[in-house]
Enzyme design. Structure first.
Site, PDB file in Angstrom:
ATOM      1  N   LYS A 149     -55.160  -6.831  13.783  1.00 26.87           N
ATOM      2  CA  LYS A 149     -55.133  -8.263  13.621  1.00 26.87           C
ATOM      3  C   LYS A 149     -56.468  -8.890  14.038  1.00 26.87           C
ATOM      4  O   LYS A 149     -57.167  -8.259  14.811  1.00 26.87           O
ATOM      5  CB  LYS A 149     -53.999  -8.873  14.431  1.00 26.87           C
ATOM      6  CG  LYS A 149     -54.174  -8.704  15.944  1.00 26.87           C
ATOM      7  CD  LYS A 149     -53.225  -9.596  16.681  1.00 26.87           C
ATOM      8  CE  LYS A 149     -53.889 -10.875  17.080  1.00 26.87           C
ATOM      9  NZ  LYS A 149     -54.583 -10.817  18.361  1.00 26.87           N
ATOM     10  N   HIS A 179     -50.811  -3.605  18.685  1.00 29.14           N
ATOM     11  CA  HIS A 179     -50.792  -2.686  19.832  1.00 29.14           C
ATOM     12  C   HIS A 179     -49.533  -2.852  20.687  1.00 29.14           C
ATOM     13  O   HIS A 179     -49.184  -1.971  21.451  1.00 29.14           O
ATOM     14  CB  HIS A 179     -52.077  -2.789  20.656  1.00 29.14           C
ATOM     15  CG  HIS A 179     -52.164  -3.984  21.550  1.00 29.14           C
ATOM     16  ND1 HIS A 179     -52.531  -5.223  21.098  1.00 29.14           N
ATOM     17  CD2 HIS A 179     -51.936  -4.128  22.871  1.00 29.14           C
ATOM     18  CE1 HIS A 179     -52.520  -6.065  22.117  1.00 29.14           C
ATOM     19  NE2 HIS A 179     -52.168  -5.437  23.205  1.00 29.14           N
ATOM     20  N   GLU A 217     -49.859 -14.756  30.111  1.00 23.65           N
ATOM     21  CA  GLU A 217     -51.102 -14.131  30.573  1.00 23.65           C
ATOM     22  C   GLU A 217     -51.721 -15.018  31.641  1.00 23.65           C
ATOM     23  O   GLU A 217     -51.607 -16.245  31.579  1.00 23.65           O
ATOM     24  CB  GLU A 217     -52.088 -14.007  29.410  1.00 23.65           C
ATOM     25  CG  GLU A 217     -51.608 -13.101  28.312  1.00 23.65           C
ATOM     26  CD  GLU A 217     -52.696 -12.897  27.267  1.00 23.65           C
ATOM     27  OE1 GLU A 217     -53.456 -11.947  27.415  1.00 23.65           O
ATOM     28  OE2 GLU A 217     -52.790 -13.722  26.347  1.00 23.65           O
ATOM     29  N   HIS A 241     -47.482 -10.088  17.770  1.00 25.37           N
ATOM     30  CA  HIS A 241     -46.795  -9.395  18.869  1.00 25.37           C
ATOM     31  C   HIS A 241     -45.372  -9.923  19.101  1.00 25.37           C
ATOM     32  O   HIS A 241     -44.418  -9.154  19.203  1.00 25.37           O
ATOM     33  CB  HIS A 241     -47.583  -9.530  20.173  1.00 25.37           C
ATOM     34  CG  HIS A 241     -49.028  -9.129  20.061  1.00 25.37           C
ATOM     35  ND1 HIS A 241     -49.438  -8.062  19.314  1.00 25.37           N
ATOM     36  CD2 HIS A 241     -50.156  -9.652  20.598  1.00 25.37           C
ATOM     37  CE1 HIS A 241     -50.763  -7.939  19.405  1.00 25.37           C
ATOM     38  NE2 HIS A 241     -51.216  -8.896  20.172  1.00 25.37           N
TER      39      HIS A 241
HETATM   40  C1  BG6 Z   1     -54.347  -9.689  21.761  1.00 24.75           C
HETATM   41  C2  BG6 Z   1     -54.688 -11.154  21.775  1.00 24.75           C
HETATM   42  O1  BG6 Z   1     -53.820  -9.327  20.525  1.00 24.75           O
HETATM   43  O2  BG6 Z   1     -53.393  -9.419  22.775  1.00 24.75           O
HETATM   44  C3  BG6 Z   1     -55.232 -11.562  23.130  1.00 24.75           C
HETATM   45  O3  BG6 Z   1     -55.671 -11.423  20.773  1.00 24.75           O
HETATM   46  C4  BG6 Z   1     -54.263 -11.163  24.222  1.00 24.75           C
HETATM   47  O4  BG6 Z   1     -55.484 -12.972  23.167  1.00 24.75           O
HETATM   48  C5  BG6 Z   1     -53.852  -9.701  24.077  1.00 24.75           C
HETATM   49  O5  BG6 Z   1     -54.912 -11.372  25.470  1.00 24.75           O
HETATM   50  C6  BG6 Z   1     -52.735  -9.343  25.052  1.00 24.75           C
HETATM   51  O6  BG6 Z   1     -52.530  -7.969  25.057  1.00 24.75           O
HETATM   52  P1  BG6 Z   1     -51.941  -7.233  26.338  1.00 24.75           P
HETATM   53  O7  BG6 Z   1     -51.756  -5.827  25.897  1.00 24.75           O
HETATM   54  O8  BG6 Z   1     -52.954  -7.391  27.433  1.00 24.75           O
HETATM   55  O9  BG6 Z   1     -50.669  -7.931  26.676  1.00 24.75           O
END
Ligand code: BG6
Length: 490
Positions: A149, A179, A217, A241
């Site tokens: 993405k 991911h 986050e 996600h």
């Molecule tokens: C990414 C977003 O896809 O996922 C980011 O672009 C975000 O903005 C991140 O911080 C969060 O991933 P994780 O694995 O740290 O929860």
């Protein structure tokens, strides 16, 4: 419990964007870990490519630094690291002009290894890179391409990106990474639902009151202002996600774990999402933007100051009350929320079951809470089933809520592999189960586009929240209006 490492066939992974952030922070560390686990066999090679002019040796130094910086000390095994670095080489190439693609072709040679191209670059380059791969005859009939993405910023632009890649690679060879699907607990959600007889009979509107999905986050922009200010939380996190998590919670039982069996079921969920548009967006969505506050124990700037722009209407927080229009989920709200600079970093899915229909306990027994199943993705992965019990000991019948707690860190002592480790190995095995199919990505945009359009049309502004909090008060009102509250287990 011991994990099993099944070696994969020898492969050549050609990484475009080899000196970029994704490669440095995620791909090189993940590949090193797989080397250390003994998963690579024979003449496996990793060929880095980007516009910079680097020698193989310089690229190996870059990779060594990346691994030392992003892999924990305890996991650095100097011998394995050297073996890993020996697999690396580098070719400078520029897709916009075609420079270097003949060198790339020569570097790959006539190897019979499985071939995969990882486009760790801006999506605007996906089309030109695959065209150059094609024009220079570097792809074989079984080569795979890996993209990530953002796949577009609307349905229309997503189609353009998909068309550009599809001109060279068949759908069966396109691996679109989300991911989140590689995270251990996300997969555990499938195990929980489909390897236990306990939950599935209750997994519907007769027994589930509502579902909450929170991805909070504590970080802010992290130097990604250019991308983020054009995207915002809905595009950045919900379109991919969070909707993927929602699909895994809500989908019907697939006939098998085979890629299309799972993806067909996810697609049906996306298509059944009830539209949110100009008629209801103000009622069921909240947009927020952080102001200066405190996070991770220190004072932090507000979004606009971080952006060094006086004005921006981009949301750094979004809450949505979504509904799925099918028999299983009719009338069960799915409350979704995500934001930057929130009180803490936590991602979890909460399934709240319906309250008991009638209590035989008197007032003195205390409140009877509805059962909750809490699936925590991060930081400390685990599953908690909250139930009511009798408070032990004398003193009459007093009730208490306790969790049946399965913290994975306590139960399993092994390192939890990063999502990229599993996903890259799945590409080499040719297993698309954890990757998004074209129609899924487009169905997700088809639901997101009208929300974006409604915000625009109705001028739905962002509401301020202080950094280090749970978002704007309107998000609390969104769920409390329905007589419910956001789950707090933080
Ligand atoms: C990414 C977003 O896809 O996922 C980011 O672009 C975000 O903005 C991140 O911080 C969060 O991933 P994780 O694995 O740290 O929860």
């Amino acid at each position: 419990m011991t994990s099993q490492t099944i070696p994969v066939d020898p492969f050549d992974l050609i990484v475009f964007g080899a000196t970029g952030d994704l490669c440095e922070r995620k791909l090189l560390p993940a590949l090193y870990q797989r080397q250390r686990a003994g998963q690579f066999s024979g003449p496996t090679r990793i060929i880095g490519s980007s516009r910079s002019e680097l020698s193989d040796e310089q690229y190996r130094s870059f990779a060594k630094e990346a691994i030392n910086a992003h892999v924990s000390r305890a996991d650095i095994d100097e011998r394995e690291l050297e073996r890993f670095l020996a697999r690396l080489s580098y070719v400078s190439a520029d897709a916009t002009t075609g420079r270097g693609f003949e060198d790339l072709k020569a570097a790959v040679g006539d190897s019979t290894n499985i071939r995969a191209f990882y486009l760790a670059v801006a999506p605007s380059l996906f089309g030109v890179i695959v065209s150059q791969i094609d024009a220079h005859g570097i792809a074989t009939p079984t080569s795979r391409v890996i993209v990530e993405k953002p796949i577009g910023r609307s349905l229309e632009t997503a189609k353009e990106v998909n068309n550009a890649i599809g001109r060279v690679f068949d759908e069966a060879r396109i691996f679109r990474i989300d991911h989140y699907l590689g995270k251990e607990t996300v997969q555990n959600l499938m195990a929980l639902r489909f390897a236990n007889a306990l939950y599935e009979p209750l997994w519907n509107s007769a027994h589930v009151d509502h579902v909450q999905i929170t991805v909070a986050e504590s970080v802010g922009l992290e130097g990604r202002a250019d991308y983020y200010d054009k995207a915002g939380a809905l595009r950045d996190m919900v379109q991919n996600h969070i909707l993927q998590l929602l699909c895994l919670v809500a989908m019907e039982v697939p006939a098998s774990l085979e890629a299309d069996a799972v993806r067909d079921e996810k697609l049906k969920v996306l298509r059944a999402l009830k539209p949110i548009d100009a008629f209801n967006a103000e009622r069921v969505t909240v947009r927020g933007q952080y102001r200066a506050g405190a996070s991770n124990g220190g004072a932090v700037k507000g979004y606009l100051e971080e952006l060094s722009a006086g004005v921006s209407g981009t949301e750094t927080f979004v809450a949505v009350k979504a509904e799925i229009g099918n028999w299983r989920w009719a009338g069960v709200p799915f409350y979704l929320r995500t934001g930057k600079r929130m009180a803490t970093r936590v991602s979890e899915i909460v399934i709240e079951f319906k309250p008991i229909p009638h209590s035989i306990f008197g007032e003195a027994a205390g409140r009877i809470f509805a059962n909750q199943l809490v699936i925590r993705l991060q930081p400390d992965e685990g599953v908690k089933q909250w139930i009511m019990i009798k408070d032990p000991g004398p003193g009459g019948m007093r009730l208490r809520q306790i969790p049946l707690d399965m913290s994975f860190a306590e139960s399993f002592h092994e390192r939890n592999p990063d999502a990229y480790e599993r996903l890259i190995m799945d590409v080499i095995r040719g297993n698309q189960t954890l990757f998004m199919r074209r129609d899924e990505v487009e169905a997700a945009w088809r639901w997101i586009d009208p929300i974006l359009a409604a915000w625009e049309e109705r001028g739905q502004a962002v509401q301020a929240y202080t950094a280090g909090t749970w978002g704007p008060s309107a998000s609390i009102a969104l769920i409390e209006r329905d007589g419910r509250t956001w789950h707090e287990s933080f």
